[in-house]
Design an enzyme around this catalytic site. Structure first.
Site: not given
Ligand SMILES: Cc1cc2nc3c(=O)[nH]c(=O)nc-3n(C[C@H](O)[C@H](O)[C@H](O)COP(=O)(O)OP(=O)(O)OC[C@H]3O[C@@H](n4cnc5c(N)ncnc54)[C@H](O)[C@@H]3O)c2cc1C
Lengths: 416, 107
Positions: B105-107
């Site tokens: 979900g997080c980059v």
């Protein structure tokens, strides 16, 4: 005449309007572009990072939106309250309705402190701050100017956030700022992050973790905040860890525009699911989503919006004429990371390749170094403001490749 | 990309990547999940655990596990309960047990 309606005149909306206007003129196509945005001012958001330390003031980072757009583009100052995608029209807060042939959603992402218990109460602006808004950054500048020291905790509530390296930059700039003021020994700097380390991807995380350790910045990893207790000045996490602070610098949860969710277009954070290579909302073939508003598995960053819009514009005319889109966006992102004392790092990555060491934009040459602290990288970041206002927003091409390149990069295998 | 390690879990030899995620998705079965759970400090997989594991396997995209928010929204299980079921980093822990890749979900 065809009508293209763009919701949001931030970075993505402005870039797209400028680029498409030029394209329509070149091809002598009869399109009317209308942008709608409730805010008359454009903020250079990467500059928010520097405001608390007195490096930039309002003059550097705020300009009227109208001045950034071609004269034949219509700009309406209004809030969109409904996107009626069934009937190809939107409703403004005034009740007025606008219809469109094609729609670009570019409403960005914004902070929502009210989503975390205790965050947005009366302590907001006093002991609880943010630099993720212009007002917040200015209030934090006032606070840090007179602060006598203590525990400063930077907390990211939940990912994804815009520019995921900005909290790290803030901490490293704070370290340099308090050193210069001769009070670093009076300040404890802590980074409470939901991630297991400084960054998501392993190679960059290990570089950045080392850098934070050298600067004496403590990391509280896997920290998912449940609530803030402003009276006690503590944060508590879902797994029962309490963290005390004197100043809390929060990056509240980031979410897409409410109207996106309410119109049934958004995911659980109000971002619009799109084809990640074309930014087309495949459920609605006349809706594209550009910038932070899209649910893309890459960073929410201006650089991403820029590379994506290069591809989008090349595709747009094909798409409206019923031809196949031939350009494909690879998730390319690059971000300068300020590390204080006139130095910085740079990372360059895409959907499939994590940030790796090397040189940018010219392989082996640079002038910028990837994942390495250099002065040139710092100047790159400072120069970015000029590039943003004069090249990026105007939709001119930068002399750098749109797709990420692997040439000259050290892969993780090679490093082991 | 990263160092891989060979592990024997529940009598079965499997490859894990540097962050402890299963390399070959086809190695996964319920027995292995129970073995990984034990290695992750969860002695017993209850119905609630399985509800989450199954949800993750059903909604995984490109074998990437969903994020914590997607799990809580999708299953109706609260974040607090997720931490009780899969202590310390529930999204990553359930991804490992479900034999999926890291939630991105997080980059
Ligand atoms: C602190 C900070 C540091 C950053 N640093 C960097 C960096 O170093 N490098 C980098 O590349 N990026 C950086 N970014 C990220 C970058 O600023 C964003 O990715 C970029 O602005 C995205 O552009 P956008 O057009 O999608 O959104 P925005 O520029 O945020 O624009 C969205 C627009 O939509 C409008 N809008 C919202 N709701 C509605 C509605 N209902 N109706 C009409 N209009 C609406 C808003 O008023 C706004 O003008 C940073 C961001 C922050 C906050």
């Amino acid at each position: 005449m065809k009508k293209l309606l763009i919701l949001g005149a931030g970075m993505a909306g402005t870039m797209a309007a400028n680029k498409l206007t030029r394209l329509f003129h070149e091809r002598q196509l009869d399109w009317q572009i209308t942008l709608v945005d409730p805010d008359a001012l454009h903020y250079y958001q990467p500059g928010f990072l520097f405001v608390p330390f007195g490096v930039y003031g309002g003059d550097d980072i705020v300009l009227p939106k109208r001045r950034l757009l071609p004269s034949d583009v219509e700009l309406l100052q209004a809030c969109i309250v409904e996107i009626d995608h069934e009937h190809n029209r939107v409703q403004l807060s005034s009740g007025e309705k606008l219809d469109y042939d094609f729609l670009i959603i570019a409403t960005g992402a914004d902070i929502h402190p009210e989503q975390t218990p205790g965050l947005s109460g009366p302590a907001w602006g006093d002991t609880i701050h943010t630099f993720y808004s212009f007002q917040g950054a200015v209030a934090l500048f006032e606070k840090l100017r007179v602060w006598k020291g203590g525990r400063l905790v930077v907390n990211v509530v939940e990912n994804p956030i815009k520019c995921p390296v900005a909290p790290l930059e803030f901490l490293m700039l704070a370290d340099a700022f308090f050193l210069a003021k001769g009070m670093r020994d009076k300040v404890q700097l802590t980074y409470a992050t939901p991630l297991s380390g400084a960054f998501t991807k392993p190679v960059a995380a290990s570089h950045l973790n080392t850098l934070l350790a050298i600067k004496g910045i403590q990391v509280e990893p896997d920290y998912l905040v449940e609530a803030v207790n402003p009276d006690m000045r503590t944060l508590s996490s879902f797994d029962g860890r309490e963290l005390g602070y004197d100043v809390l610098v929060s990056v509240p949860i980031n979410m897409g525009a409410t109207v996106v969710g309410e119109s049934g277009l958004g995911d659980d954070l109000n971002y619009v699911p799109v084809n990640q290579h074309t930014m087309l909302d495949e459920r609605h073939p006349n809706i594209f989503v550009l910038g932070d508003a899209a649910a893309l598995p890459t960073s929410k960053a201006g650089s991403v919006a820029h590379f994506a819009i290069e591809k989008f514009c090349a595709n747009f005319l094909d798409h409206v004429n019923g031809r196949q889109m031939h350009e494909s966006f690879d998730g390319h992102a690059n971000c300068f990371i300020e590390s204080g004392h006139g130095k910085g790092l740079l990372i360059d990555f895409n959907y499939v390749t994590e940030p790796l060491p090397g040189a940018y934009p010219v392989p082996w040459v640079g002038p910028f170094s990837l994942l390495k602290e250099t002065r040139a990288n710092h100047w790159g970041k400072m120069l970015f403001k000029w590039i943003y206002w004069n090249i990026l927003l105007k939709g001119y091409r930068l002399p750098i490749p749109t797709d990420m390149s692997m040439t000259g990069k050290q892969t993780a295998e090679a490093m082991n | 990309m990263q160092t891989l390690t060979k592990n024997t879990i529940g009598g079965k030899e499997i490859m894990l990547n540097g962050e402890g995620f299963l390399v070959h998705a086809e190695d996964w079965d319920k027995q292995l999940a129970i073995g990984i759970a034990v290695a992750e400090g969860i002695a017993d997989l209850t119905d609630d655990h399985w509800k989450v594991i199954n949800f993750c396997r059903q909604t995984a995209q490109n074998s990437k596990s969903p994020t914590l928010r997607q799990i809580t929204t999708g299953t109706g299980i609260s974040t607090k309960t997720m931490f009780a079921l899969f202590p310390k980093g529930p999204a990553k822990k359930v991804a490992r047990i479900a034999g999926l890749g890291k939630p991105e979900g997080c980059v």
